[in-house]
Design a protein around this motif. Structure first.
Motif, mmCIF file in Angstrom:
data_model
loop_
_atom_site.group_PDB
_atom_site.id
_atom_site.type_symbol
_atom_site.label_atom_id
_atom_site.label_comp_id
_atom_site.label_asym_id
_atom_site.label_seq_id
_atom_site.Cartn_x
_atom_site.Cartn_y
_atom_site.Cartn_z
ATOM 1 N N SER A 37 10.597 29.850 -46.249
ATOM 2 C CA SER A 37 10.892 31.028 -47.067
ATOM 3 C C SER A 37 11.398 32.213 -46.260
ATOM 4 O O SER A 37 11.920 33.174 -46.831
ATOM 5 C CB SER A 37 9.625 31.457 -47.811
ATOM 6 O OG SER A 37 8.643 31.900 -46.877
ATOM 7 N N GLY A 38 11.211 32.177 -44.946
ATOM 8 C CA GLY A 38 11.509 33.346 -44.131
ATOM 9 C C GLY A 38 10.277 34.185 -43.881
ATOM 10 O O GLY A 38 10.349 35.257 -43.273
ATOM 11 N N GLY A 39 9.114 33.692 -44.339
ATOM 12 C CA GLY A 39 7.846 34.393 -44.150
ATOM 13 C C GLY A 39 6.998 33.752 -43.066
ATOM 14 O O GLY A 39 7.277 32.646 -42.599
ATOM 15 N N VAL A 40 5.930 34.443 -42.699
ATOM 16 C CA VAL A 40 5.092 33.999 -41.581
ATOM 17 C C VAL A 40 4.324 32.719 -41.903
ATOM 18 O O VAL A 40 4.138 31.864 -41.024
ATOM 19 C CB VAL A 40 4.126 35.129 -41.154
ATOM 20 C CG1 VAL A 40 3.120 35.444 -42.253
ATOM 21 C CG2 VAL A 40 3.424 34.788 -39.848
ATOM 22 N N ASP A 41 3.872 32.552 -43.145
ATOM 23 C CA ASP A 41 3.067 31.374 -43.487
ATOM 24 C C ASP A 41 3.869 30.077 -43.337
ATOM 25 O O ASP A 41 3.383 29.107 -42.753
ATOM 26 C CB ASP A 41 2.534 31.487 -44.916
ATOM 27 C CG ASP A 41 1.552 32.633 -45.088
ATOM 28 O OD1 ASP A 41 0.765 32.877 -44.155
ATOM 29 O OD2 ASP A 41 1.571 33.285 -46.135
ATOM 30 N N SER A 42 5.081 30.056 -43.851
ATOM 31 C CA SER A 42 5.884 28.835 -43.744
ATOM 32 C C SER A 42 6.356 28.614 -42.317
ATOM 33 O O SER A 42 6.510 27.467 -41.882
ATOM 34 C CB SER A 42 7.079 28.883 -44.701
ATOM 35 O OG SER A 42 7.996 29.891 -44.365
ATOM 36 N N ALA A 43 6.582 29.695 -41.570
ATOM 37 C CA ALA A 43 6.997 29.556 -40.175
ATOM 38 C C ALA A 43 5.879 28.940 -39.337
ATOM 39 O O ALA A 43 6.109 28.030 -38.525
ATOM 40 C CB ALA A 43 7.405 30.914 -39.607
ATOM 41 N N VAL A 44 4.664 29.422 -39.538
ATOM 42 C CA VAL A 44 3.521 28.884 -38.789
ATOM 43 C C VAL A 44 3.236 27.439 -39.205
ATOM 44 O O VAL A 44 3.038 26.560 -38.353
ATOM 45 C CB VAL A 44 2.273 29.773 -39.005
ATOM 46 C CG1 VAL A 44 1.004 29.065 -38.506
ATOM 47 C CG2 VAL A 44 2.451 31.103 -38.292
ATOM 48 N N THR A 45 3.261 27.174 -40.506
ATOM 49 C CA THR A 45 2.980 25.817 -40.989
ATOM 50 C C THR A 45 3.989 24.815 -40.438
ATOM 51 O O THR A 45 3.606 23.731 -39.960
ATOM 52 C CB THR A 45 3.002 25.779 -42.527
ATOM 53 O OG1 THR A 45 1.988 26.644 -43.032
ATOM 54 C CG2 THR A 45 2.760 24.364 -43.038
ATOM 55 N N SER A 46 5.260 25.136 -40.481
ATOM 56 C CA SER A 46 6.284 24.211 -39.991
ATOM 57 C C SER A 46 6.178 23.996 -38.486
ATOM 58 O O SER A 46 6.420 22.891 -37.993
ATOM 59 C CB SER A 46 7.685 24.714 -40.357
ATOM 60 O OG SER A 46 7.891 26.031 -39.913
ATOM 61 N N GLU A 75 16.882 31.669 -38.859
ATOM 62 C CA GLU A 75 16.567 31.976 -37.468
ATOM 63 C C GLU A 75 15.390 31.133 -36.993
ATOM 64 O O GLU A 75 15.409 30.566 -35.894
ATOM 65 C CB GLU A 75 16.245 33.469 -37.312
ATOM 66 C CG GLU A 75 15.896 33.878 -35.892
ATOM 67 C CD GLU A 75 15.446 35.327 -35.774
ATOM 68 O OE1 GLU A 75 15.151 35.770 -34.648
ATOM 69 O OE2 GLU A 75 15.378 36.020 -36.826
ATOM 70 N N HIS A 76 14.375 31.047 -37.833
ATOM 71 C CA HIS A 76 13.201 30.247 -37.477
ATOM 72 C C HIS A 76 13.548 28.765 -37.342
ATOM 73 O O HIS A 76 13.144 28.110 -36.370
ATOM 74 C CB HIS A 76 12.112 30.413 -38.542
ATOM 75 C CG HIS A 76 11.015 29.401 -38.431
ATOM 76 N ND1 HIS A 76 10.147 29.349 -37.365
ATOM 77 C CD2 HIS A 76 10.676 28.359 -39.251
ATOM 78 C CE1 HIS A 76 9.302 28.346 -37.529
ATOM 79 N NE2 HIS A 76 9.603 27.740 -38.662
ATOM 80 N N SER A 189 11.325 38.907 -36.065
ATOM 81 C CA SER A 189 11.797 39.395 -37.366
ATOM 82 C C SER A 189 10.866 38.956 -38.489
ATOM 83 O O SER A 189 10.676 39.683 -39.470
ATOM 84 C CB SER A 189 13.215 38.881 -37.645
ATOM 85 O OG SER A 189 13.241 37.461 -37.711
ATOM 86 N N ILE A 190 10.257 37.780 -38.344
ATOM 87 C CA ILE A 190 9.317 37.277 -39.345
ATOM 88 C C ILE A 190 7.961 37.961 -39.198
ATOM 89 O O ILE A 190 7.332 38.350 -40.185
ATOM 90 C CB ILE A 190 9.174 35.749 -39.223
ATOM 91 C CG1 ILE A 190 10.473 35.064 -39.664
ATOM 92 C CG2 ILE A 190 7.992 35.230 -40.042
ATOM 93 C CD1 ILE A 190 10.473 33.558 -39.541
#
Length: 268
Positions: A37-46, A75-76, A189-190
């Motif tokens: 999504s561009g958010g921290v939760d999905s970035a950390v989970t992935s 970007e992530h 950025s996230i």
């Protein structure tokens, strides 16, 4: 930025990665699918899924998405692909599908409820898309909800982003997720972006919708666990506790098992 977390990030990271890997191996699946999504939760989970070494598919599913959300997500993903060869990505632009859906369902007069229902529809279209890719790849859909969202205020869509196979960060507070994200070196950025579900096609944040920040909700969740009630406080603290208790109450249907009407043996 969120308040300071007290978790031991390295140990928590290793524990979750091992948990994910063991679960996938026991379930005899090929890997994970994660909505980005561009958010921290999905970035950390992935990133946690990627560390298992198992195939991890990152899926972008824009629906009239804000450019900033899209750019952060990309970007992530690009960073993650450079770090982990087992990571792949795909984009499924669901905007036209969403617009077609709106033309098919009958219009009704209560506009505020229509807008909320359509916001939840976005999340449910994304859930369906994730399971489409998971079915093709023989993978599990990894949830991205944290503890405050999933078990505190129920800030997610039932059978939308709440429809997952397993939840690796659902026992972490939002501040813990940020701490883990910093440790995992997800894009700044996230980490610095205001949390938002992006379901309304505007710039409203989670705090705008809930009426309280995640720092405040974490505090409220811990106070309620201690048996505290709004009447024990005044001012902003009392207001936050009232917000937390109200949302926790009305969203219990998301947090509990589906009620089943049990038929008496005398009727069978």
């Amino acid at each position: 930025m969120p308040k300071k977390s007290t978790i031991q990030v390295e140990k928590v990271n290793t524990y979750i990665v091992n948990w994910l890997k063991s679960y996938a191996e026991n379930a005899k699946v090929n890997g994970f699918v994660v909505g980005i999504s561009g958010g921290v939760d999905s970035a950390v989970t992935s990133t946690l899924c990627a560390q298992t070494g198992l195939p991890t598919l990152c899926v972008e599913m824009p629906i009239h998405q804000a450019p900033s959300h899209v750019s952060r997500g990309r970007e992530h993903i690009e960073q993650l692909k450079k770090r982990f060869p087992n990571v792949t990505n795909i984009e499924a632009d669901l905007t036209s599908l969403f617009e077609t859906f709106k033309t098919i369902v009958p219009s009704v007069a209560v506009s505020d409820k229509v807008n909320l229902s359509l916001a939840n529809t976005r999340a449910r279209l994304r859930m369906t898309t994730l399971y489409y890719f998971a079915g093709i790849q023989g993978s599990l859909v990894a949830g991205t909800g944290n503890k405050v969202e999933d078990f505190g205020v129920g800030f997610y869509t039932k059978y939308g982003d709440g429809g997952v196979d397993l939840s690796p960060i659902a026992d972490l507070m939002k501040s813990d997720v940020y701490a883990l994200g910093k440790y995992l070196k997800i894009p700044v950025s996230i980490l610095e972006a205001s949390p938002t579900d992006g379901l309304f096609g505007d710039d409203r944040t989670d705090e705008d919708q809930i009426g309280a920040s995640y720092d405040e909700l974490e505090w409220a969740m811990l106070e309620v666990e201690k048996g505290k009630v709004p009447e024990d406080y005044s001012g902003r603290e009392r207001n936050v506790l009232e917000i937390y208790r109200r949302l926790n109450s009305i969203n219990q249907h998301k947090m509990r098992e589906i009620p089943v009407c049990k038929i008496s043996k005398e009727f069978k």
